[in-house]
Motif scaffolding. Structure first.
Motif, PDB file in Angstrom:
ATOM      1  N   GLY A 206      -6.986  -0.858  46.901  1.00  0.00           N
ATOM      2  CA  GLY A 206      -6.663  -0.875  48.321  1.00  0.00           C
ATOM      3  C   GLY A 206      -5.510   0.061  48.639  1.00  0.00           C
ATOM      4  N   SER A 207      -4.483   0.042  47.795  1.00  0.00           N
ATOM      5  CA  SER A 207      -3.333   0.929  48.031  1.00  0.00           C
ATOM      6  C   SER A 207      -3.744   2.384  47.934  1.00  0.00           C
ATOM      7  CB  SER A 207      -2.240   0.675  46.992  1.00  0.00           C
ATOM      8  OG  SER A 207      -1.914  -0.679  46.932  1.00  0.00           O
ATOM      9  N   SER A 208      -4.627   2.676  46.993  1.00  0.00           N
ATOM     10  CA  SER A 208      -5.089   4.060  46.846  1.00  0.00           C
ATOM     11  C   SER A 208      -5.880   4.485  48.074  1.00  0.00           C
ATOM     12  CB  SER A 208      -5.961   4.202  45.596  1.00  0.00           C
ATOM     13  OG  SER A 208      -5.268   3.754  44.462  1.00  0.00           O
ATOM     14  N   LEU A 209      -6.696   3.580  48.602  1.00  0.00           N
ATOM     15  CA  LEU A 209      -7.460   3.885  49.814  1.00  0.00           C
ATOM     16  C   LEU A 209      -6.529   4.117  51.002  1.00  0.00           C
ATOM     17  CD1 LEU A 209     -10.407   1.327  49.515  1.00  0.00           C
ATOM     18  CD2 LEU A 209     -10.678   3.801  49.736  1.00  0.00           C
ATOM     19  N   VAL A 210      -5.559   3.232  51.157  1.00  0.00           N
ATOM     20  CA  VAL A 210      -4.601   3.377  52.260  1.00  0.00           C
ATOM     21  C   VAL A 210      -3.903   4.725  52.166  1.00  0.00           C
ATOM     22  CG1 VAL A 210      -2.400   2.526  53.181  1.00  0.00           C
ATOM     23  CG2 VAL A 210      -4.200   0.904  52.568  1.00  0.00           C
ATOM     24  N   ASP A 211      -3.462   5.049  50.957  1.00  0.00           N
ATOM     25  CA  ASP A 211      -2.750   6.307  50.786  1.00  0.00           C
ATOM     26  C   ASP A 211      -3.648   7.494  51.096  1.00  0.00           C
ATOM     27  OD1 ASP A 211      -0.311   7.665  49.974  1.00  0.00           O
ATOM     28  OD2 ASP A 211      -1.515   8.431  48.322  1.00  0.00           O
ATOM     29  N   ILE A 229      -5.937  -5.953  52.417  1.00  0.00           N
ATOM     30  CA  ILE A 229      -5.286  -6.224  51.132  1.00  0.00           C
ATOM     31  C   ILE A 229      -4.549  -7.552  51.265  1.00  0.00           C
ATOM     32  CG2 ILE A 229      -3.670  -5.369  49.395  1.00  0.00           C
ATOM     33  CD1 ILE A 229      -4.028  -2.582  50.495  1.00  0.00           C
ATOM     34  N   PRO A 230      -4.903  -8.534  50.455  1.00  0.00           N
ATOM     35  CA  PRO A 230      -4.321  -9.856  50.652  1.00  0.00           C
ATOM     36  C   PRO A 230      -2.831  -9.930  50.307  1.00  0.00           C
ATOM     37  CG  PRO A 230      -5.796  -9.845  48.753  1.00  0.00           C
ATOM     38  CD  PRO A 230      -5.901  -8.496  49.383  1.00  0.00           C
ATOM     39  N   LYS A 231      -2.431  -9.358  49.180  1.00  0.00           N
ATOM     40  CA  LYS A 231      -1.008  -9.467  48.828  1.00  0.00           C
ATOM     41  C   LYS A 231      -0.392  -8.086  48.771  1.00  0.00           C
ATOM     42  CE  LYS A 231       1.135 -12.577  46.748  1.00  0.00           C
ATOM     43  NZ  LYS A 231       1.847 -13.504  45.870  1.00  0.00           N
ATOM     44  N   HIS A 232       0.051  -7.600  49.920  1.00  0.00           N
ATOM     45  CA  HIS A 232       0.665  -6.270  49.936  1.00  0.00           C
ATOM     46  C   HIS A 232       1.976  -6.306  49.198  1.00  0.00           C
ATOM     47  CE1 HIS A 232      -1.232  -6.993  53.869  1.00  0.00           C
ATOM     48  NE2 HIS A 232      -1.650  -5.750  53.785  1.00  0.00           N
ATOM     49  N   ASN A 233       2.209  -5.327  48.425  1.00  0.00           N
ATOM     50  CA  ASN A 233       3.573  -5.112  47.971  1.00  0.00           C
ATOM     51  C   ASN A 233       4.111  -3.921  48.753  1.00  0.00           C
ATOM     52  OD1 ASN A 233       2.519  -2.857  46.762  1.00  0.00           O
ATOM     53  ND2 ASN A 233       2.702  -3.605  44.675  1.00  0.00           N
ATOM     54  N   VAL A 234       5.236  -3.400  48.314  1.00  0.00           N
ATOM     55  CA  VAL A 234       5.902  -2.365  49.100  1.00  0.00           C
ATOM     56  C   VAL A 234       5.122  -1.036  49.108  1.00  0.00           C
ATOM     57  CG1 VAL A 234       7.351  -1.614  47.171  1.00  0.00           C
ATOM     58  CG2 VAL A 234       8.179  -1.349  49.515  1.00  0.00           C
ATOM     59  N   ILE A 235       4.274  -0.821  48.133  1.00  0.00           N
ATOM     60  CA  ILE A 235       3.604   0.482  48.023  1.00  0.00           C
ATOM     61  C   ILE A 235       2.685   0.807  49.204  1.00  0.00           C
ATOM     62  CG2 ILE A 235       2.019   1.862  46.603  1.00  0.00           C
ATOM     63  CD1 ILE A 235       3.400   0.760  44.147  1.00  0.00           C
ATOM     64  N   PRO A 236       1.705  -0.043  49.530  1.00  0.00           N
ATOM     65  CA  PRO A 236       0.891   0.319  50.696  1.00  0.00           C
ATOM     66  C   PRO A 236       1.688   0.387  51.996  1.00  0.00           C
ATOM     67  CG  PRO A 236       0.304  -1.861  49.869  1.00  0.00           C
ATOM     68  CD  PRO A 236       1.193  -1.237  48.854  1.00  0.00           C
ATOM     69  N   TRP A 237       2.723  -0.429  52.129  1.00  0.00           N
ATOM     70  CA  TRP A 237       3.589  -0.323  53.317  1.00  0.00           C
ATOM     71  C   TRP A 237       4.183   1.085  53.393  1.00  0.00           C
ATOM     72  CZ3 TRP A 237       4.161  -3.704  57.273  1.00  0.00           C
ATOM     73  CH2 TRP A 237       3.849  -5.059  57.060  1.00  0.00           C
ATOM     74  N   THR A 238       4.668   1.568  52.281  1.00  0.00           N
ATOM     75  CA  THR A 238       5.284   2.895  52.265  1.00  0.00           C
ATOM     76  C   THR A 238       4.267   3.975  52.598  1.00  0.00           C
ATOM     77  OG1 THR A 238       6.841   2.093  50.619  1.00  0.00           O
ATOM     78  CG2 THR A 238       6.661   4.480  50.859  1.00  0.00           C
ATOM     79  N   SER A 239       3.057   3.835  52.055  1.00  0.00           N
ATOM     80  CA  SER A 239       2.013   4.812  52.386  1.00  0.00           C
ATOM     81  C   SER A 239       1.742   4.816  53.886  1.00  0.00           C
ATOM     82  CB  SER A 239       0.714   4.486  51.650  1.00  0.00           C
ATOM     83  OG  SER A 239       0.848   4.721  50.284  1.00  0.00           O
ATOM     84  N   THR A 271      10.425   3.879  50.048  1.00  0.00           N
ATOM     85  CA  THR A 271      10.313   3.466  51.439  1.00  0.00           C
ATOM     86  C   THR A 271      11.392   4.106  52.291  1.00  0.00           C
ATOM     87  OG1 THR A 271       9.779   1.337  50.442  1.00  0.00           O
ATOM     88  CG2 THR A 271       9.848   1.433  52.843  1.00  0.00           C
ATOM     89  N   PHE A 272      12.616   4.111  51.752  1.00  0.00           N
ATOM     90  CA  PHE A 272      13.715   4.681  52.533  1.00  0.00           C
ATOM     91  C   PHE A 272      13.507   6.162  52.801  1.00  0.00           C
ATOM     92  CE2 PHE A 272      16.262   0.861  51.330  1.00  0.00           C
ATOM     93  CZ  PHE A 272      16.527   0.460  52.628  1.00  0.00           C
ATOM     94  N   VAL A 273      12.956   6.863  51.831  1.00  0.00           N
ATOM     95  CA  VAL A 273      12.666   8.273  52.065  1.00  0.00           C
ATOM     96  C   VAL A 273      11.711   8.405  53.253  1.00  0.00           C
ATOM     97  CG1 VAL A 273      11.525  10.314  51.115  1.00  0.00           C
ATOM     98  CG2 VAL A 273      13.124   9.022  49.708  1.00  0.00           C
ATOM     99  N   GLY A 274      10.685   7.580  53.274  1.00  0.00           N
ATOM    100  CA  GLY A 274       9.732   7.606  54.383  1.00  0.00           C
ATOM    101  C   GLY A 274      10.392   7.281  55.706  1.00  0.00           C
ATOM    102  N   VAL A 275      11.235   6.261  55.693  1.00  0.00           N
ATOM    103  CA  VAL A 275      11.888   5.838  56.930  1.00  0.00           C
ATOM    104  C   VAL A 275      12.860   6.909  57.428  1.00  0.00           C
ATOM    105  CG1 VAL A 275      13.360   4.078  57.975  1.00  0.00           C
ATOM    106  CG2 VAL A 275      11.620   3.427  56.333  1.00  0.00           C
ATOM    107  N   LEU A 276      13.556   7.547  56.508  1.00  0.00           N
ATOM    108  CA  LEU A 276      14.454   8.635  56.912  1.00  0.00           C
ATOM    109  C   LEU A 276      13.660   9.798  57.501  1.00  0.00           C
ATOM    110  CD1 LEU A 276      16.993   8.552  53.937  1.00  0.00           C
ATOM    111  CD2 LEU A 276      17.463   7.931  56.323  1.00  0.00           C
ATOM    112  N   ASN A 277      12.488  10.049  56.931  1.00  0.00           N
ATOM    113  CA  ASN A 277      11.608  11.064  57.525  1.00  0.00           C
ATOM    114  C   ASN A 277      11.259  10.694  58.959  1.00  0.00           C
ATOM    115  OD1 ASN A 277      11.417  12.676  55.328  1.00  0.00           O
ATOM    116  ND2 ASN A 277       9.447  11.909  54.625  1.00  0.00           N
ATOM    117  N   ALA A 278      10.993   9.411  59.148  1.00  0.00           N
ATOM    118  CA  ALA A 278      10.645   8.947  60.491  1.00  0.00           C
ATOM    119  C   ALA A 278      11.800   9.186  61.450  1.00  0.00           C
ATOM    120  CB  ALA A 278      10.260   7.474  60.464  1.00  0.00           C
ATOM    121  N   CYS A 279      13.005   8.841  61.032  1.00  0.00           N
ATOM    122  CA  CYS A 279      14.185   9.057  61.882  1.00  0.00           C
ATOM    123  C   CYS A 279      14.342  10.538  62.194  1.00  0.00           C
ATOM    124  CB  CYS A 279      15.454   8.567  61.195  1.00  0.00           C
ATOM    125  SG  CYS A 279      15.459   6.806  60.873  1.00  0.00           S
TER     126      CYS A 279
END
Length: 369
Positions: A206-211, A229-239, A271-279
């Motif tokens: 699922g994470s690979s598909l999301v990414d 995806i029933p139990k998301h961890n931080v990886i798909p969120w970051t994708s 995740t923080f790298v992604g969020v900083l990109n967003a900012c």
RNA sequence: UGCUAAGACGCAGGAGC
């Protein structure tokens, strides 16, 4: 001997190499299993060289190795990246006529990949009498790592799905091949197969598909899979966050980050790298400062990727002083962080400072790209 | 001939232009 070998294995799994050595050294007689367990232990704690020495020692003592022993030896060669040692092991394996063993061949492919010789890896893969999912996964991964994406995708399309027992790993790597070329059509075909075989809600798949969907810019598809995806961890969120930034939806990315934390999922450095990109994409300095505080709280301010992203974010938000504050305190500056800093100077009209930094970069023997 | 002890391979997200 059986009990002692089991003890060795237990200590290794618990991460205590000293205790494993203690048992090993006190054994009156050791068999192949005890030696092999120790070799594995050394590889697992990053002592590849010692592992090879121990296997040599084992042979000198007249203890006959088996295929398990060679799996350990190949792991050692891979961890050292030593093609020479790896080829030597390959020779010994051939002379023992173990090239029909699937574990041995899979490890050989992986070892050659990690030692940087894709053609040796291919030579093994190509001659295998039977291949399993791991064989295909390892070979495709090797092609991806040496930037032969097209060849990787072509090989993915030759997988004999009807006779192969697929697992999560093979889907993950095939999707990665599609992603690397943004081959959305091929990816969707793989997705259909994944659904048919019931792997869509697997975390890895699922994470690979999301990414893949996120990188191809089809965020609706990414969402659809994400929510299954029933139990998301931080990886798909970051994708998802990075995908939103890429699709110019920085605001949504920040909202999603907020949502993620409300769900009790801990962000990591990625995740923080992604969020900083967003900012940066939103030029939201206030939000960026707030994120920066969270990063400091976790003690991650000077992780290379994070500092570079901070420099970039402050530069793009027009706060050159804050960019410089981070940049100047970085333990090791590199081309990327320097370029981000230079761009920051340029953006706020301080061309002279940009050039000054460029000169200093070269004095410090940093190769500009 | 079969069964019986101990050790085995690959795989998902990240920075500047």
């Amino acid at each position: 001997v059986f009990v002692a070998s089991t003890l060795i294995n237990m200590y290794i799994k618990c991460g205590s190499m000293e205790d494993a050595w203690g048992v090993f050294n006190k054994m009156p007689t050791r068999n192949m299993v005890s030696w092999t367990a120790m070799i594995f232990g050394l590889v697992k704690c990053g002592q590849g060289q010692k592992a090879l020495e121990l296997s040599q020692h084992m042979l000198e003592q007249g203890v006959e190795p088996d295929t398990f022993t060679f799996v350990a030896v190949l792991n050692a060669c891979a961890s050292l990246g030593s093609l020479e040692e790896g080829r030597r092991a390959h020779e010994q394996i051939r002379s023992r006529e173990w090239m029909s063993d699937i574990y041995i061949c899979n490890c050989l492919i992986d070892m050659f990949n990690k030692c940087g010789s894709i053609e040796d890896a291919w030579g093994v893969f190509d001659k295998m009498p039977t291949r399993n999912a791991v064989s295909w996964t390892t070979m495709i991964m090797g092609l991806l790592k040496c930037r032969q994406e097209k060849r990787a995708l072509e090989l993915s399309q030759q997988i004999p799905w009807t006779t192969l027992e697929p697992d999560a790993g093979i889907f993950a790597v095939v999707l990665k091949a599609c992603t690397s070329l943004e081959a959305l059509e091929e990816g969707k075909q793989v997705h259909e197969r994944i659904i048919k075989l019931g792997f869509e809600s697997d975390l890895l798949v699922g994470s690979s598909l999301v990414d893949m969907y996120a990188k191809c810019g089809t965020m609706e598809d990414a969402w659809r899979v994400f929510s299954k995806i029933p139990k998301h961890n931080v990886i798909p969120w970051t994708s998802m966050i990075l995908g939103l930034v890429k699709s110019r939806q920085g605001k949504k990315a920040l909202e999603l980050f907020q949502h993620m934390q409300e769900q009790g999922v801990e962000p990591d450095a990625f995740t923080f790298v992604g969020v900083l990109n967003a900012c940066a994409s939103q030029t939201s300095l206030e939000e960026g400062r707030h994120i920066h505080e969270q990063i400091i709280k976790r003690g991650w301010e000077y992780e290379v990727f994070i500092s570079s992203s901070l420099v970039d974010m402050y530069g793009k938000c027009g706060s050159i002083e804050e960019a410089w504050r981070v940049f100047s305190k970085m333990p090791t500056q590199n081309v990327i962080s320097s370029t981000a800093m230079i761009m920051g100077f340029v953006k706020c009209g301080q061309g002279e400072k940009a050039l000054e930094l460029f000169r200093r970069m070269q004095l410090e023997e940093m190769e500009p790209d």
